[in-house]
Motif scaffolding. Sequence first.
Motif, PDB file in Angstrom:
ATOM      1  N   PHE A 177       0.837  -1.207   0.000  1.00 20.90           N
ATOM      2  CA  PHE A 177       0.000   0.000   0.000  1.00 20.90           C
ATOM      3  C   PHE A 177       0.874   1.260   0.000  1.00 20.90           C
ATOM      4  O   PHE A 177       0.576   2.237  -0.689  1.00 20.90           O
ATOM      5  N   GLU A 178       1.955   1.200   0.774  1.00 26.83           N
ATOM      6  CA  GLU A 178       2.884   2.350   0.820  1.00 26.83           C
ATOM      7  C   GLU A 178       3.530   2.584  -0.533  1.00 26.83           C
ATOM      8  O   GLU A 178       3.718   3.720  -0.965  1.00 26.83           O
ATOM      9  N   ASN A 179       3.834   1.484  -1.218  1.00 25.81           N
ATOM     10  CA  ASN A 179       4.438   1.600  -2.549  1.00 25.81           C
ATOM     11  C   ASN A 179       3.514   2.307  -3.528  1.00 25.81           C
ATOM     12  O   ASN A 179       3.936   3.138  -4.332  1.00 25.81           O
ATOM     13  N   ILE A 180       2.230   1.982  -3.411  1.00 21.03           N
ATOM     14  CA  ILE A 180       1.253   2.618  -4.322  1.00 21.03           C
ATOM     15  C   ILE A 180       1.191   4.109  -4.019  1.00 21.03           C
ATOM     16  O   ILE A 180       1.183   4.941  -4.918  1.00 21.03           O
ATOM     17  N   LEU A 181       1.136   4.457  -2.720  1.00 21.19           N
ATOM     18  CA  LEU A 181       1.016   5.864  -2.337  1.00 21.19           C
ATOM     19  C   LEU A 181       2.207   6.700  -2.806  1.00 21.19           C
ATOM     20  O   LEU A 181       2.052   7.861  -3.163  1.00 21.19           O
ATOM     21  N   THR A 182       3.376   6.101  -2.772  1.00 24.40           N
ATOM     22  CA  THR A 182       4.574   6.861  -3.157  1.00 24.40           C
ATOM     23  C   THR A 182       4.850   6.801  -4.662  1.00 24.40           C
ATOM     24  O   THR A 182       5.759   7.450  -5.143  1.00 24.40           O
ATOM     25  N   ASN A 183       4.039   6.034  -5.354  1.00 23.85           N
ATOM     26  CA  ASN A 183       4.195   5.959  -6.808  1.00 23.85           C
ATOM     27  C   ASN A 183       3.840   7.313  -7.417  1.00 23.85           C
ATOM     28  O   ASN A 183       2.719   7.801  -7.246  1.00 23.85           O
ATOM     29  N   PRO A 184       4.781   7.955  -8.151  1.00 25.70           N
ATOM     30  CA  PRO A 184       4.490   9.296  -8.687  1.00 25.70           C
ATOM     31  C   PRO A 184       3.313   9.329  -9.643  1.00 25.70           C
ATOM     32  O   PRO A 184       2.542  10.278  -9.649  1.00 25.70           O
ATOM     33  N   ILE A 185       3.162   8.292 -10.439  1.00 22.97           N
ATOM     34  CA  ILE A 185       2.041   8.283 -11.399  1.00 22.97           C
ATOM     35  C   ILE A 185       0.715   8.271 -10.648  1.00 22.97           C
ATOM     36  O   ILE A 185      -0.216   9.017 -10.969  1.00 22.97           O
ATOM     37  N   PHE A 186       0.665   7.455  -9.592  1.00 23.40           N
ATOM     38  CA  PHE A 186      -0.549   7.385  -8.779  1.00 23.40           C
ATOM     39  C   PHE A 186      -0.841   8.742  -8.143  1.00 23.40           C
ATOM     40  O   PHE A 186      -1.981   9.221  -8.138  1.00 23.40           O
ATOM     41  N   ALA A 187       0.209   9.378  -7.616  1.00 23.80           N
ATOM     42  CA  ALA A 187       0.036  10.692  -6.972  1.00 23.80           C
ATOM     43  C   ALA A 187      -0.487  11.721  -7.972  1.00 23.80           C
ATOM     44  O   ALA A 187      -1.391  12.514  -7.656  1.00 23.80           O
ATOM     45  N   VAL A 188       0.056  11.695  -9.191  1.00 24.56           N
ATOM     46  CA  VAL A 188      -0.398  12.652 -10.225  1.00 24.56           C
ATOM     47  C   VAL A 188      -1.858  12.391 -10.572  1.00 24.56           C
ATOM     48  O   VAL A 188      -2.674  13.326 -10.648  1.00 24.56           O
ATOM     49  N   VAL A 189      -2.187  11.109 -10.746  1.00 18.72           N
ATOM     50  CA  VAL A 189      -3.567  10.768 -11.131  1.00 18.72           C
ATOM     51  C   VAL A 189      -4.549  11.241 -10.052  1.00 18.72           C
ATOM     52  O   VAL A 189      -5.571  11.872 -10.344  1.00 18.72           O
ATOM     53  N   ILE A 190      -4.229  10.934  -8.794  1.00 18.50           N
ATOM     54  CA  ILE A 190      -5.135  11.333  -7.701  1.00 18.50           C
ATOM     55  C   ILE A 190      -5.217  12.857  -7.601  1.00 18.50           C
ATOM     56  O   ILE A 190      -6.297  13.430  -7.439  1.00 18.50           O
ATOM     57  N   THR A 191      -4.073  13.521  -7.736  1.00 20.54           N
ATOM     58  CA  THR A 191      -4.066  14.995  -7.672  1.00 20.54           C
ATOM     59  C   THR A 191      -4.953  15.579  -8.760  1.00 20.54           C
ATOM     60  O   THR A 191      -5.812  16.432  -8.493  1.00 20.54           O
ATOM     61  N   VAL A 192      -4.745  15.100  -9.973  1.00 21.83           N
ATOM     62  CA  VAL A 192      -5.530  15.628 -11.102  1.00 21.83           C
ATOM     63  C   VAL A 192      -7.015  15.342 -10.895  1.00 21.83           C
ATOM     64  O   VAL A 192      -7.870  16.206 -11.130  1.00 21.83           O
ATOM     65  N   LEU A 193      -7.306  14.155 -10.378  1.00 20.54           N
ATOM     66  CA  LEU A 193      -8.697  13.759 -10.159  1.00 20.54           C
ATOM     67  C   LEU A 193      -9.364  14.667  -9.117  1.00 20.54           C
ATOM     68  O   LEU A 193     -10.482  15.166  -9.326  1.00 20.54           O
ATOM     69  N   VAL A 194      -8.671  14.899  -8.017  1.00 20.05           N
ATOM     70  CA  VAL A 194      -9.221  15.756  -6.947  1.00 20.05           C
ATOM     71  C   VAL A 194      -9.435  17.178  -7.488  1.00 20.05           C
ATOM     72  O   VAL A 194     -10.488  17.788  -7.276  1.00 20.05           O
ATOM     73  N   CYS A 195      -8.417  17.673  -8.180  1.00 23.31           N
ATOM     74  CA  CYS A 195      -8.514  19.032  -8.738  1.00 23.31           C
ATOM     75  C   CYS A 195      -9.667  19.117  -9.734  1.00 23.31           C
ATOM     76  O   CYS A 195     -10.415  20.102  -9.767  1.00 23.31           O
ATOM     77  N   PHE A 196      -9.822  18.065 -10.531  1.00 20.86           N
ATOM     78  CA  PHE A 196     -10.889  18.065 -11.529  1.00 20.86           C
ATOM     79  C   PHE A 196     -12.264  18.091 -10.854  1.00 20.86           C
ATOM     80  O   PHE A 196     -13.156  18.852 -11.250  1.00 20.86           O
TER      81      PHE A 196
END
Lengths: 375, 332
Positions: free
Chosen positions: B2-21
């Motif tokens: 789970f920690e690996n997923i959270l620190t994955n940059p692609i995952f972070a970008v996707v979630i950031t973009v999704l929240v912002c959207f």
Amino acid sequence: MDEKVPKSNIIETEIPMGTVHPAALEPYRVRLFVEDEIVQEAEITIGVNHRGIERIMEGLPVEKANALTEKICGICSNSHIWNSCRTAEMGLNIEIPERAEYIRVIMGELERLHSHFLYLAHGCEVLSHETFSMRVFYMREIVMELLAMIGGNRVQYGCSVLGGVRPRCDLDEAKLLRLKNDMDALEENLTGFVDRFMADSILLSRVTGIGVLPQKQAIKLAVTGPTLRATGVARDLRTTMFEYDNFDFNVITQPDGDVKSNLIMRALESFESIKIIRQAIANIPEGKVVNRDWEMFDTDIVQSYIEVPRGTLYHSYRLEGGRVRHSIIRTPSMANIGAMQYACIGDQITDAQLCIVQCDPCFTCTDRAIEIIRR
Amino acid sequence: MFENILTNPIFAVVITVLVCFIISTLLPGIERKYIHARIQQRIGPPVTSPGIMAPLKFMFKENVNISSPVPGLYKALPVICFIVVLCVMIALTPQAYMIPALASLVAIVGFLKVEEICYVLMGALSKSVMSVNMPFPDQIKGAAHNNANRSFIEDISAKRSLRMITYGSFPLYLALFAPVTAAGSIFLQDIVSFQQVNGPFLFTVSGGIAAIVFFIGYMIILNEYPFSIIKAKSDVIEGPYMEYAAKYRAVVVITRGFFMFVLGAIFSVLFIGVPPTIMSWGILINIAVALIFVFMMGIFSAFSPVFTNRQLLPTILGATLLGILSIVLGLL
């Protein structure tokens, strides 16, 4: 100002607008001939709302024909039925009770307020200033409610009848008091609006020097009413109408003939209307509101001119066996169309609708006239 | 894991973009409900209506045949615009800083220019019923000019967009480059790092002036009153958007809300030094800035008429001079 000369040789592009366009209150077609977004010539074509009311009036009993004239315009409906009744009353020598005359004046001036507020609101809307537009529409709402109180409807009041006004339009003490209070509120709101409008330099930059109609051109085009007065000509038919003999009011003029002059004209004229209504409330005589004691007989063609919110309204017909013959109605919008076409010249396309509505925002009332072009 | 997923940059970008959207879909509603409607003393639409419910409704509407000489391209343009805005959003996230070509001011300016050019193309390719001509010479009134070129009102929008690209968006780009003068780099990473060390650029004289210019540019690029000549209601109405219906209209509506947020995020990065990322509380500053801009734009637009070229040129000229001043002050 020098006369604007339309270009007749090189026209770069034609921009057609309409017959349906959101900035227009009613359907009409505008062809703007432009060079680099500057209008060189404009052509307005009406005819979409042709209903043939004069033709329908032919042969109708005069009372029914009078009621039909109210359908000519949704804004100036009272003016039409008033002038139509007035035409018959002049032909049949019907004496009108003084109280009825006062009520007709009150209705006429309320309608002027209603029309001028609609004009101001629509002007702001075309300027894309929705906040001011809403603000004026709220003021207009006070007038609409007063018209509904007297006439029973917000439009098509059916107030005037042959010999006076309908008994249901009589004004009791409570109605007069409400009228008085609402005039106070209206004056306060209108003063606030005008002060705010005149202090807004951005708005003034949009309306100053735009859509100029020089005085000479306005007279040449036979423009009447506020559009003419906005060019500096102090001509108001109310000064010659016997109904207004007992009222003291000023004929407002503005010097420039541009959108700013037209807007200010309407606002200042609204104050005069409030003044007239106040005088009518204070001095309204007692007595009956309709004279039923008259006889029908055949008449020659009778003509009646009155000053309505948009200018001079003409009604004429003759009576034959109690029925209307040879009815002709000319509304001020007829001449205003020429003024609109002229006013557009030399301004940006974005200002074209503004130049059009500064003269008159609606056309349906004049959509009966036929212009014969002889070649 | 789970920690690996959270620190994955692609995952972070996707979630950031999704929240912002998701937040961006509320911005048009906030502008209309809580600013325009409140100022005009009316109830206004539900806050979810303009940005969420309207696109959803459009999405399920039956499409109409678009009147355009190149319908394929015309229909593709809203999607291109959305992708461009998405690219800007991704470029702003700190995870994208590892790709310097993407996370630089030149790339952002390039993306914004593509968005503007799409507008020109939409105008040039749109032909609505609002200005349809008679199929024969119009001689209803004995017309004097039968041989004039006939133009659709959307064409005017295209020409106006072209002018706006030439000089209208100048203030915005000047304001974007003002922080570069302070940080000495066009890379977002350097601009953010500079501000984290020296404090937000916004609180300098040069930054304050540039922020004003940025706001004017923000309103111009969003075609908001008083700078909405490209889609002025008194003539070109909706301009190039006139023919879009159903799902294409939905994309147009969504893109506008998202663009409002992204421009706010650009300001946060360049003027405050806080990039949008879900991994940091700094994202709240991005959201706050987006909201402040929406509020300010709503207030200004509610009290302004649309500017014609007569008012537009001096305003843009003034804003451009201010932008140059901010850059000069930044260099000193």
